[in-house]
Design a protein around this motif. Sequence first.
Motif, PDB file in Angstrom:
ATOM      1  N   ILE A   7      58.053  14.559  15.936  1.00 16.49           N
ATOM      2  CA  ILE A   7      58.346  16.383  16.125  1.00 16.49           C
ATOM      3  C   ILE A   7      57.866  16.391  17.750  1.00 16.49           C
ATOM      4  O   ILE A   7      57.711  15.704  18.762  1.00 16.49           O
ATOM      5  CB  ILE A   7      56.802  16.945  15.027  1.00 16.49           C
ATOM      6  N   ASP A   8      58.615  17.540  18.486  1.00 17.85           N
ATOM      7  CA  ASP A   8      58.246  17.760  19.375  1.00 17.85           C
ATOM      8  C   ASP A   8      57.282  18.331  20.040  1.00 17.85           C
ATOM      9  O   ASP A   8      56.401  18.791  19.241  1.00 17.85           O
ATOM     10  CB  ASP A   8      59.732  18.773  19.753  1.00 17.85           C
ATOM     11  N   ASP A   9      57.293  18.235  21.318  1.00 15.04           N
ATOM     12  CA  ASP A   9      55.632  18.327  21.927  1.00 15.04           C
ATOM     13  C   ASP A   9      55.476  19.578  21.455  1.00 15.04           C
ATOM     14  O   ASP A   9      54.054  19.408  21.734  1.00 15.04           O
ATOM     15  CB  ASP A   9      55.748  17.741  23.837  1.00 15.04           C
ATOM     16  N   GLU A  10      56.391  20.931  21.640  1.00 17.26           N
ATOM     17  CA  GLU A  10      56.184  21.787  21.345  1.00 17.26           C
ATOM     18  C   GLU A  10      55.072  21.776  20.325  1.00 17.26           C
ATOM     19  O   GLU A  10      53.943  22.573  20.423  1.00 17.26           O
ATOM     20  CB  GLU A  10      56.567  22.638  21.835  1.00 17.26           C
ATOM     21  N   MET A  11      55.624  21.128  19.170  1.00 14.24           N
ATOM     22  CA  MET A  11      55.567  21.614  17.380  1.00 14.24           C
ATOM     23  C   MET A  11      54.016  20.461  17.320  1.00 14.24           C
ATOM     24  O   MET A  11      52.928  20.737  16.975  1.00 14.24           O
ATOM     25  CB  MET A  11      55.975  20.885  16.950  1.00 14.24           C
ATOM     26  N   LYS A  12      53.951  19.383  17.912  1.00 11.95           N
ATOM     27  CA  LYS A  12      52.926  18.884  18.185  1.00 11.95           C
ATOM     28  C   LYS A  12      51.405  19.061  18.979  1.00 11.95           C
ATOM     29  O   LYS A  12      50.505  19.916  17.855  1.00 11.95           O
ATOM     30  CB  LYS A  12      52.852  17.294  19.222  1.00 11.95           C
ATOM     31  N   GLY A  13      51.621  19.696  19.646  1.00 16.28           N
ATOM     32  CA  GLY A  13      50.671  21.482  20.674  1.00 16.28           C
ATOM     33  C   GLY A  13      50.668  22.166  19.427  1.00 16.28           C
ATOM     34  O   GLY A  13      49.215  22.662  19.661  1.00 16.28           O
ATOM     35  N   ARG A  14      51.301  22.988  19.115  1.00 21.83           N
ATOM     36  CA  ARG A  14      50.753  23.798  17.808  1.00 21.83           C
ATOM     37  C   ARG A  14      50.101  22.939  17.111  1.00 21.83           C
ATOM     38  O   ARG A  14      49.198  23.988  16.515  1.00 21.83           O
ATOM     39  CB  ARG A  14      52.374  24.655  17.554  1.00 21.83           C
ATOM     40  N   ILE A  15      50.319  22.608  16.516  1.00 19.63           N
ATOM     41  CA  ILE A  15      49.713  21.300  14.950  1.00 19.63           C
ATOM     42  C   ILE A  15      48.389  21.310  15.665  1.00 19.63           C
ATOM     43  O   ILE A  15      47.109  21.638  14.713  1.00 19.63           O
ATOM     44  CB  ILE A  15      50.623  20.204  14.786  1.00 19.63           C
ATOM     45  N   GLN A  16      48.026  20.660  16.970  1.00 16.97           N
ATOM     46  CA  GLN A  16      46.393  20.443  17.053  1.00 16.97           C
ATOM     47  C   GLN A  16      46.235  21.513  17.840  1.00 16.97           C
ATOM     48  O   GLN A  16      45.520  21.468  17.055  1.00 16.97           O
ATOM     49  CB  GLN A  16      46.994  19.294  18.643  1.00 16.97           C
ATOM     50  N   ALA A  17      46.776  22.974  18.296  1.00 13.48           N
ATOM     51  CA  ALA A  17      46.265  23.988  18.402  1.00 13.48           C
ATOM     52  C   ALA A  17      45.689  24.414  17.108  1.00 13.48           C
ATOM     53  O   ALA A  17      43.922  24.860  16.977  1.00 13.48           O
ATOM     54  CB  ALA A  17      46.527  24.610  19.121  1.00 13.48           C
ATOM     55  N   LEU A  18      45.862  24.125  15.862  1.00 15.16           N
ATOM     56  CA  LEU A  18      45.818  25.421  14.607  1.00 15.16           C
ATOM     57  C   LEU A  18      44.796  23.514  14.167  1.00 15.16           C
ATOM     58  O   LEU A  18      43.691  24.713  13.714  1.00 15.16           O
ATOM     59  CB  LEU A  18      47.231  25.220  13.641  1.00 15.16           C
ATOM     60  N   ALA A  19      44.848  22.566  13.866  1.00 12.61           N
ATOM     61  CA  ALA A  19      43.853  21.770  13.801  1.00 12.61           C
ATOM     62  C   ALA A  19      42.009  21.958  14.115  1.00 12.61           C
ATOM     63  O   ALA A  19      41.297  22.477  13.416  1.00 12.61           O
ATOM     64  CB  ALA A  19      44.192  19.998  13.751  1.00 12.61           C
ATOM     65  N   GLN A  20      42.467  22.484  15.283  1.00 15.38           N
ATOM     66  CA  GLN A  20      41.259  23.068  16.279  1.00 15.38           C
ATOM     67  C   GLN A  20      40.738  24.041  15.757  1.00 15.38           C
ATOM     68  O   GLN A  20      39.774  24.318  15.346  1.00 15.38           O
ATOM     69  CB  GLN A  20      41.695  22.615  17.540  1.00 15.38           C
ATOM     70  N   GLN A  21      41.152  24.790  15.422  1.00 12.02           N
ATOM     71  CA  GLN A  21      41.472  26.589  14.875  1.00 12.02           C
ATOM     72  C   GLN A  21      40.548  26.489  13.601  1.00 12.02           C
ATOM     73  O   GLN A  21      39.812  27.144  13.542  1.00 12.02           O
ATOM     74  CB  GLN A  21      42.581  27.495  15.551  1.00 12.02           C
ATOM     75  N   ARG A  22      41.345  25.748  12.723  1.00  8.94           N
ATOM     76  CA  ARG A  22      40.512  25.250  10.968  1.00  8.94           C
ATOM     77  C   ARG A  22      39.203  23.797  11.160  1.00  8.94           C
ATOM     78  O   ARG A  22      39.428  23.755   9.885  1.00  8.94           O
ATOM     79  CB  ARG A  22      41.674  25.212  10.248  1.00  8.94           C
ATOM     80  N   ASP A  23      39.341  23.684  12.205  1.00 10.79           N
ATOM     81  CA  ASP A  23      38.447  22.505  11.925  1.00 10.79           C
ATOM     82  C   ASP A  23      38.751  21.595  10.764  1.00 10.79           C
ATOM     83  O   ASP A  23      38.108  21.092   9.574  1.00 10.79           O
ATOM     84  CB  ASP A  23      36.772  23.114  11.466  1.00 10.79           C
ATOM     85  N   ARG A  24      39.539  21.118  11.567  1.00 10.22           N
ATOM     86  CA  ARG A  24      40.885  19.822  10.644  1.00 10.22           C
ATOM     87  C   ARG A  24      41.044  19.205  11.378  1.00 10.22           C
ATOM     88  O   ARG A  24      41.955  19.173  12.515  1.00 10.22           O
ATOM     89  CB  ARG A  24      41.576  20.607   9.219  1.00 10.22           C
TER      90      ARG A  24
END
Length: 76
Positions: A7-24
């Motif tokens: 996955i590209d860096d932008e999507m990776k960042g979005r996934i990481q941010a969402l994971a932190q928000q959801r505590d996943r």
Amino acid sequence: MATSLKIDDEMKGRIQALAQQRDRSPHWIMREAIRQYVDREEAREGFRREALDAWTAYCETGRHLTADETVAWLEG
């Protein structure tokens, strides 16, 4: 079965941010996204097959209900 996903860096960042928000974990987010996509596409394929089967049956038999007949049946 181990599978890698590029996955590209932008999507990776979005996934990481969402994971932190959801505590996943990011891994959980990606697995859940894939599961939901596969479930949705399997259901869509099932609906498509049912529609084709219904069309085939209509072409073979000519049997059908009008909208008014269907409403009457549903209300009955």
